[in-house]
Design a protein around this motif. Structure first.
Motif, PDB file in Angstrom:
ATOM      1  N   ALA A  21      17.657 -18.546  -9.278  1.00  0.00           N
ATOM      2  CA  ALA A  21      16.909 -18.956 -10.459  1.00  0.00           C
ATOM      3  C   ALA A  21      15.413 -18.823 -10.203  1.00  0.00           C
ATOM      4  O   ALA A  21      14.925 -19.142  -9.124  1.00  0.00           O
ATOM      5  N   LEU A  23      11.718 -19.856 -12.072  1.00  0.00           N
ATOM      6  CA  LEU A  23      11.069 -20.631 -13.115  1.00  0.00           C
ATOM      7  C   LEU A  23       9.616 -20.207 -13.227  1.00  0.00           C
ATOM      8  O   LEU A  23       8.951 -19.999 -12.217  1.00  0.00           O
ATOM      9  N   PRO A  59       6.645 -25.971 -12.650  1.00  0.00           N
ATOM     10  CA  PRO A  59       7.743 -25.067 -13.004  1.00  0.00           C
ATOM     11  C   PRO A  59       8.460 -25.557 -14.272  1.00  0.00           C
ATOM     12  O   PRO A  59       8.828 -26.723 -14.365  1.00  0.00           O
ATOM     13  N   ILE A  61      11.603 -25.641 -16.665  1.00  0.00           N
ATOM     14  CA  ILE A  61      13.043 -25.366 -16.618  1.00  0.00           C
ATOM     15  C   ILE A  61      13.528 -24.587 -17.839  1.00  0.00           C
ATOM     16  O   ILE A  61      14.608 -24.007 -17.808  1.00  0.00           O
ATOM     17  N   THR A  63      12.168 -21.895 -18.931  1.00  0.00           N
ATOM     18  CA  THR A  63      11.903 -20.463 -18.719  1.00  0.00           C
ATOM     19  C   THR A  63      12.738 -19.912 -17.570  1.00  0.00           C
ATOM     20  O   THR A  63      12.360 -18.932 -16.953  1.00  0.00           O
ATOM     21  N   ARG A  64      13.865 -20.534 -17.281  1.00  0.00           N
ATOM     22  CA  ARG A  64      14.700 -20.132 -16.155  1.00  0.00           C
ATOM     23  C   ARG A  64      15.355 -18.777 -16.415  1.00  0.00           C
ATOM     24  O   ARG A  64      15.949 -18.544 -17.459  1.00  0.00           O
ATOM     25  N   THR A  65      15.200 -17.888 -15.458  1.00  0.00           N
ATOM     26  CA  THR A  65      15.875 -16.593 -15.487  1.00  0.00           C
ATOM     27  C   THR A  65      16.541 -16.383 -14.127  1.00  0.00           C
ATOM     28  O   THR A  65      16.128 -16.985 -13.123  1.00  0.00           O
ATOM     29  N   TYR A  66      17.560 -15.583 -14.081  1.00  0.00           N
ATOM     30  CA  TYR A  66      18.283 -15.315 -12.837  1.00  0.00           C
ATOM     31  C   TYR A  66      18.055 -13.886 -12.397  1.00  0.00           C
ATOM     32  O   TYR A  66      18.073 -12.973 -13.213  1.00  0.00           O
TER      33      TYR A  66
END
Length: 67
Positions: A21, A23, A59, A61, A63-66
């Motif tokens: 993850a 952020l 950070p 949460i 805008t979380r991308t993997y």
């Protein structure tokens, strides 16, 4: 012992194969206008209201991308 039905054993992924993850760092202005405020963002926003406060962001949460 009988070899009847049992649970399937999953092969675990090594740490380099797992999704990680990421952020984005956001500033207090972004937290101020956020539609879904979080506790971390509101705490950061309050600390930035102090005179002379210096912040580098928090950070987010949302805008979380993997990768």
């Amino acid at each position: 012992m009988s070899k009847g039905k049992g649970k399937a054993v999953k092969k675990q992924k090594s740490p380099s194969e797992r999704k990680q993850a990421v952020l984005k760092m956001v500033l207090s202005g972004t937290c101020a206008v956020c539609k879904t405020p979080c506790a971390r963002g509101m705490r950061y926003l309050e600390s930035m209201q102090e005179p002379g406060a210096v912040g580098k962001g928090v950070p987010c949460i949302l805008t979380r991308t993997y990768i």
